[in-house]
Design a protein around this motif. Structure first.
Motif, PDB file in Angstrom:
ATOM      1  N   ALA A   1      39.341  36.898 -25.694  1.00  0.00           N
ATOM      2  CA  ALA A   1      40.783  36.689 -25.481  1.00  0.00           C
ATOM      3  C   ALA A   1      41.075  35.718 -24.341  1.00  0.00           C
ATOM      4  CB  ALA A   1      41.452  38.031 -25.194  1.00  0.00           C
ATOM      5  N   HIS A   2      40.139  35.574 -23.386  1.00  0.00           N
ATOM      6  CA  HIS A   2      40.388  34.672 -22.262  1.00  0.00           C
ATOM      7  C   HIS A   2      39.503  33.422 -22.295  1.00  0.00           C
ATOM      8  CE1 HIS A   2      43.318  37.222 -20.431  1.00  0.00           C
ATOM      9  NE2 HIS A   2      42.489  38.267 -20.501  1.00  0.00           N
ATOM     10  N   VAL A   3      38.908  33.158 -23.430  1.00  0.00           N
ATOM     11  CA  VAL A   3      38.172  31.891 -23.584  1.00  0.00           C
ATOM     12  C   VAL A   3      39.020  30.969 -24.450  1.00  0.00           C
ATOM     13  CG1 VAL A   3      36.117  30.783 -24.563  1.00  0.00           C
ATOM     14  CG2 VAL A   3      35.894  32.903 -23.231  1.00  0.00           C
ATOM     15  N   GLY A   4      39.492  29.885 -23.840  1.00  0.00           N
ATOM     16  CA  GLY A   4      40.340  28.957 -24.574  1.00  0.00           C
ATOM     17  C   GLY A   4      39.527  28.035 -25.463  1.00  0.00           C
ATOM     18  N   GLU A   5      38.399  27.568 -24.915  1.00  0.00           N
ATOM     19  CA  GLU A   5      37.581  26.623 -25.680  1.00  0.00           C
ATOM     20  C   GLU A   5      36.146  26.666 -25.181  1.00  0.00           C
ATOM     21  OE1 GLU A   5      38.124  22.165 -27.342  1.00  0.00           O
ATOM     22  OE2 GLU A   5      38.020  22.225 -25.170  1.00  0.00           O
ATOM     23  N   VAL A   6      35.199  26.516 -26.132  1.00  0.00           N
ATOM     24  CA  VAL A   6      33.806  26.232 -25.803  1.00  0.00           C
ATOM     25  C   VAL A   6      33.548  24.837 -26.340  1.00  0.00           C
ATOM     26  CG1 VAL A   6      31.401  26.866 -26.174  1.00  0.00           C
ATOM     27  CG2 VAL A   6      33.149  28.661 -25.989  1.00  0.00           C
ATOM     28  N   ARG A   7      33.066  23.929 -25.498  1.00  0.00           N
ATOM     29  CA  ARG A   7      32.852  22.553 -25.960  1.00  0.00           C
ATOM     30  C   ARG A   7      31.556  22.024 -25.365  1.00  0.00           C
ATOM     31  NH1 ARG A   7      37.644  22.303 -22.503  1.00  0.00           N
ATOM     32  NH2 ARG A   7      36.903  21.798 -20.414  1.00  0.00           N
ATOM     33  N   GLY A   8      31.098  20.900 -25.889  1.00  0.00           N
ATOM     34  CA  GLY A   8      29.884  20.305 -25.336  1.00  0.00           C
ATOM     35  C   GLY A   8      29.457  19.090 -26.110  1.00  0.00           C
TER      36      GLY A   8
ATOM     37  N   GLU B   1      46.090  32.956 -21.222  1.00  0.00           N
ATOM     38  CA  GLU B   1      46.541  33.271 -22.594  1.00  0.00           C
ATOM     39  C   GLU B   1      46.041  32.201 -23.546  1.00  0.00           C
ATOM     40  OE1 GLU B   1      50.811  33.997 -23.109  1.00  0.00           O
ATOM     41  OE2 GLU B   1      50.806  34.590 -20.991  1.00  0.00           O
ATOM     42  N   ARG B   2      45.390  32.651 -24.607  1.00  0.00           N
ATOM     43  CA  ARG B   2      44.835  31.686 -25.571  1.00  0.00           C
ATOM     44  C   ARG B   2      45.929  30.914 -26.293  1.00  0.00           C
ATOM     45  NH1 ARG B   2      39.407  32.694 -27.955  1.00  0.00           N
ATOM     46  NH2 ARG B   2      40.103  31.965 -29.982  1.00  0.00           N
ATOM     47  N   GLU B   3      47.008  31.625 -26.687  1.00  0.00           N
ATOM     48  CA  GLU B   3      48.015  31.025 -27.573  1.00  0.00           C
ATOM     49  C   GLU B   3      48.662  29.799 -26.927  1.00  0.00           C
ATOM     50  OE1 GLU B   3      47.953  34.290 -26.678  1.00  0.00           O
ATOM     51  OE2 GLU B   3      46.723  34.670 -28.471  1.00  0.00           O
ATOM     52  N   ASN B   4      49.058  29.938 -25.643  1.00  0.00           N
ATOM     53  CA  ASN B   4      49.735  28.796 -25.016  1.00  0.00           C
ATOM     54  C   ASN B   4      48.842  28.067 -24.017  1.00  0.00           C
ATOM     55  OD1 ASN B   4      49.643  30.533 -22.929  1.00  0.00           O
ATOM     56  ND2 ASN B   4      51.819  31.061 -22.940  1.00  0.00           N
ATOM     57  N   ARG B   5      47.575  28.409 -24.017  1.00  0.00           N
ATOM     58  CA  ARG B   5      46.587  27.706 -23.175  1.00  0.00           C
ATOM     59  C   ARG B   5      46.949  27.751 -21.688  1.00  0.00           C
ATOM     60  NH1 ARG B   5      44.246  23.335 -27.366  1.00  0.00           N
ATOM     61  NH2 ARG B   5      44.483  24.799 -29.055  1.00  0.00           N
ATOM     62  N   ARG B   6      47.625  28.802 -21.296  1.00  0.00           N
ATOM     63  CA  ARG B   6      48.075  28.903 -19.909  1.00  0.00           C
ATOM     64  C   ARG B   6      46.881  29.074 -18.961  1.00  0.00           C
ATOM     65  NH1 ARG B   6      49.897  32.939 -16.712  1.00  0.00           N
ATOM     66  NH2 ARG B   6      49.861  34.551 -18.326  1.00  0.00           N
ATOM     67  N   PHE B   7      46.896  28.325 -17.854  1.00  0.00           N
ATOM     68  CA  PHE B   7      45.858  28.472 -16.823  1.00  0.00           C
ATOM     69  C   PHE B   7      46.036  29.805 -16.105  1.00  0.00           C
ATOM     70  CE2 PHE B   7      46.325  23.760 -16.885  1.00  0.00           C
ATOM     71  CZ  PHE B   7      45.002  23.386 -17.033  1.00  0.00           C
ATOM     72  N   PHE B   8      44.943  30.357 -15.594  1.00  0.00           N
ATOM     73  CA  PHE B   8      45.076  31.435 -14.600  1.00  0.00           C
ATOM     74  C   PHE B   8      45.627  30.831 -13.314  1.00  0.00           C
ATOM     75  CE2 PHE B   8      41.594  33.463 -17.091  1.00  0.00           C
ATOM     76  CZ  PHE B   8      42.154  34.723 -17.257  1.00  0.00           C
ATOM     77  N   GLU B   9      46.249  31.665 -12.485  1.00  0.00           N
ATOM     78  CA  GLU B   9      46.631  31.197 -11.155  1.00  0.00           C
ATOM     79  C   GLU B   9      45.360  30.779 -10.406  1.00  0.00           C
ATOM     80  OE1 GLU B   9      49.545  30.719  -9.734  1.00  0.00           O
ATOM     81  OE2 GLU B   9      50.347  31.189 -11.738  1.00  0.00           O
TER      82      GLU B   9
ATOM     83  N   ARG C   1      28.170  26.371 -12.806  1.00  0.00           N
ATOM     84  CA  ARG C   1      29.084  25.779 -11.816  1.00  0.00           C
ATOM     85  C   ARG C   1      30.525  25.988 -12.238  1.00  0.00           C
ATOM     86  NH1 ARG C   1      29.122  19.383 -10.354  1.00  0.00           N
ATOM     87  NH2 ARG C   1      30.412  19.496  -8.498  1.00  0.00           N
ATOM     88  N   ALA C   2      31.340  26.476 -11.300  1.00  0.00           N
ATOM     89  CA  ALA C   2      32.778  26.542 -11.547  1.00  0.00           C
ATOM     90  C   ALA C   2      33.311  25.145 -11.256  1.00  0.00           C
ATOM     91  CB  ALA C   2      33.425  27.562 -10.614  1.00  0.00           C
ATOM     92  N   MET C   3      33.770  24.438 -12.293  1.00  0.00           N
ATOM     93  CA  MET C   3      34.201  23.054 -12.118  1.00  0.00           C
ATOM     94  C   MET C   3      35.474  23.058 -11.252  1.00  0.00           C
ATOM     95  SD  MET C   3      31.598  22.125 -13.752  1.00  0.00           S
ATOM     96  CE  MET C   3      31.624  20.353 -13.742  1.00  0.00           C
ATOM     97  N   PRO C   4      35.730  21.960 -10.498  1.00  0.00           N
ATOM     98  CA  PRO C   4      36.733  22.048  -9.432  1.00  0.00           C
ATOM     99  C   PRO C   4      38.198  22.152  -9.840  1.00  0.00           C
ATOM    100  CG  PRO C   4      35.747  19.860  -9.502  1.00  0.00           C
ATOM    101  CD  PRO C   4      34.996  20.697 -10.472  1.00  0.00           C
ATOM    102  N   GLN C   5      38.566  21.832 -11.075  1.00  0.00           N
ATOM    103  CA  GLN C   5      39.997  21.858 -11.414  1.00  0.00           C
ATOM    104  C   GLN C   5      40.188  22.657 -12.697  1.00  0.00           C
ATOM    105  OE1 GLN C   5      41.924  18.169 -10.038  1.00  0.00           O
ATOM    106  NE2 GLN C   5      42.988  18.140 -11.974  1.00  0.00           N
ATOM    107  N   GLY C   6      40.783  23.839 -12.590  1.00  0.00           N
ATOM    108  CA  GLY C   6      40.891  24.725 -13.752  1.00  0.00           C
ATOM    109  C   GLY C   6      39.751  25.736 -13.702  1.00  0.00           C
ATOM    110  N   ASP C   7      39.812  26.747 -14.563  1.00  0.00           N
ATOM    111  CA  ASP C   7      38.737  27.758 -14.588  1.00  0.00           C
ATOM    112  C   ASP C   7      37.760  27.396 -15.691  1.00  0.00           C
ATOM    113  OD1 ASP C   7      39.495  29.785 -12.506  1.00  0.00           O
ATOM    114  OD2 ASP C   7      41.380  29.605 -13.615  1.00  0.00           O
ATOM    115  N   ILE C   8      36.908  26.462 -15.377  1.00  0.00           N
ATOM    116  CA  ILE C   8      35.962  25.930 -16.363  1.00  0.00           C
ATOM    117  C   ILE C   8      34.549  26.195 -15.866  1.00  0.00           C
ATOM    118  CG2 ILE C   8      35.149  23.836 -17.514  1.00  0.00           C
ATOM    119  CD1 ILE C   8      38.042  22.688 -16.968  1.00  0.00           C
TER     120      ILE C   8
END
Ligand code: PLP
Length: 456
Positions: free
Chosen positions: A371-378, A390-398, A419-426
């Motif tokens: 529910a809290h994974v928006g995308e897996v990419r590579g 939220e997956r539906e509206n792709r809202r970032f966590f605070e 590694r937690a990438m520096p911008q967003g929860d990636i």
């Protein structure tokens, strides 16, 4: 041997660490790790932990840790000729041989290679060469460089400006005035969800055209981009992006610099990302994978049309006023030769493509529906898991919740470094290119368990 306590104290009292919260570190509030060894994809620390390094250091130890062949090449070079400079036509067998090996692997239209020390200085070199090129061609006003938001190109004055991440600008008086930024090719975060990949590519092209029109093509010298956005979130481009961008640049006589510091020498499952995506760059920046970080070395690879103008420039104005004391350092070059041989012998470019695809597919299967994974990419041996509130509206966590950092910490507890990438929860993954399927399975299982622990 020093005890752990002594080392830990000296570290906190003396060492200004890069990319570190200085106050927290000095006060003992931020973690510290003293690394002692490495073998394959694992490192060990002084507390006796053995950790699977899912980020290959800083996506650089591509052949894995503990390769005796490279260590011996370095030692042999140090004994034979530890250093001689490369100014005024001086060379050594190691740097001349490495230049040949790099050019044999580079895209066909590239002409020469200049060696520096790291990715930041190689990008500085490339920007200086671009400026020199336009001065020689008699158009001194054509100097601005276009970079992308979320691009990462280093943290010097010019390269930190090119970097499109706020952290690297804030309170440093950057970006410099010659640098302008355009839209990141970040399909998951496209402005309108109804856009197909092709539509989104067209949108990025439109934004670039609008920027060029606003600034004036006569003021813009070059566009710089990573084949796959790296530190900005590990984001592969949408379909057709690079050929479409190249077309715009050609129309306005703007050079293209491919920053292949991460992707050069195999990480995408091709020797260069430029070939993989049909970029046809005028300059290529390399570092990390050139020596797998066994010694500092970078490469600025110059295309034919630029090379011809550089030759014209020195015929008219004399010696090229550019170089470092450690340019083409023989020890770095010896490491580079042994590293490139190993990449070939072990079939690591193919493994990056195959095991990388396996890692991304397994990751998608394991956590893609959470529910809290928006995308897996590579792409190749690069993978990212983007966490969302939220997956539906792709809202970032605070940002203050630090969800990405918490997942990474939960993984570390389970023996895997990411590694937690520096911008967003990636959460970013860039393991050594020698990763096995069993090791990929371990990374995926630990990711799944850590996400479950932090996000339910
Ligand atoms: N360019 C890219 C794409 C990078 O990822 C990096 C570092 O991560 C750099 C440039 C800067 O390289 P360095 O840290 O060696 O200066």
């Amino acid at each position: 041997m020093l005890t752990n306590d002594e080392l830990a104290k000296w570290d906190r009292e003396n060492f200004l660490h890069p990319s570190t919260h200085l106050g927290q570190f000095a006060r003992g509030e931020a973690p510290q790790r003293i690394v002692t060894g490495g073998e394959g994809v694992f490192i060990t620390d002084r507390d006796g932990n053995r950790l699977l390094d899912g980020f290959a250091g800083l996506y650089c130890v591509n052949v894995g840790y503990g390769r005796k062949e490279i260590a011996e090449a370095i030692a042999d070079q140090a004994r034979e000729l530890s250093y001689y400079h490369a100014y005024a036509g001086h060379g050594a067998e190691a740097n001349i041989t490495l230049a040949k090996m790099v050019m044999d692997r580079a895209p066909d239209h590239m002409a020469r290679v200049y060696f520096g020390l790291g990715g930041s200085d190689a990008n500085e070199t490339n920007i200086k060469l671009v400026w020199y090129y336009n001065n020689i061609l008699g158009r001194p006003e054509k100097k601005k460089i276009i970079s992308r938001w979320r691009g990462y190109h280093g943290s010097g004055l010019m390269t930190g400006s090119l970097t499109g991440l706020e952290l690297f600008h804030r309170k440093f008086d950057l970006p410099l005035a010659q640098v302008i930024h355009t839209e990141a090719p970040y399909y998951y975060r496209r402005p309108d969800l109804s856009l197909s990949e092709a539509d989104f590519t067209a949108h990025c092209v439109e934004r670039l055209e609008a920027l060029i029109a606003a600034e004036g093509a006569g003021t813009i010298a070059a566009f710089i981009g990573e084949p796959v956005l790296g530190t900005g979130g590990i984001v592969p481009p949408p379909a057709g992006y690079w050929p479409a961008i190249r077309k715009v640049l050609d129309r306005h006589d703007i050079l293209l610099i491919a920053d292949e510091v991460v992707t050069g020498f195999g990480r995408l499952g091709a020797m260069f990302g430029s070939d993989h995506f049909g970029m046809r760059p005028d300059l290529i920046t390399c570092a990390k994978g050139l020596t797998s970080a066994y010694a500092p070395l970078s490469a600025s690879i110059v295309g034919q049309r630029m090379w011809e103008v550089l030759v014209e420039g020195t015929d008219e104005h004399g010696v090229l006023g550019h170089g470092w004391t450690y340019s083409a350092h023989p020890i770095g070059a010896a490491a580079g030769i042994a590293n490139l041989k190993l990449i070939d012998e072990l079939g690591l470019v193919r493994n990056a493509g195959e095991t990388g695809a396996y890692l991304v597919a397994s990751m998608r299967e394991a956590v893609g529906a959470h529910a809290h994974v928006g995308e897996v990419r590579g792409e190749g041996m690069l993978c990212a898991v983007e966490l969302v509130a939220e997956r539906e509206n792709r809202r970032f966590f605070e940002p203050a919740e630090g969800k990405g950092a918490k997942v990474v910490a939960a993984m570390l507890k389970r023996g895997v470094i990411t590694r937690a990438m520096p911008q967003g929860d990636i959460i970013g993954f860039a393991p050594p290119l020698c990763l096995s399927r069993a090791e990929a399975d371990q990374i995926v299982a630990v990711t799944r368990d850590a996400i479950a622990e932090v996000l339910g």
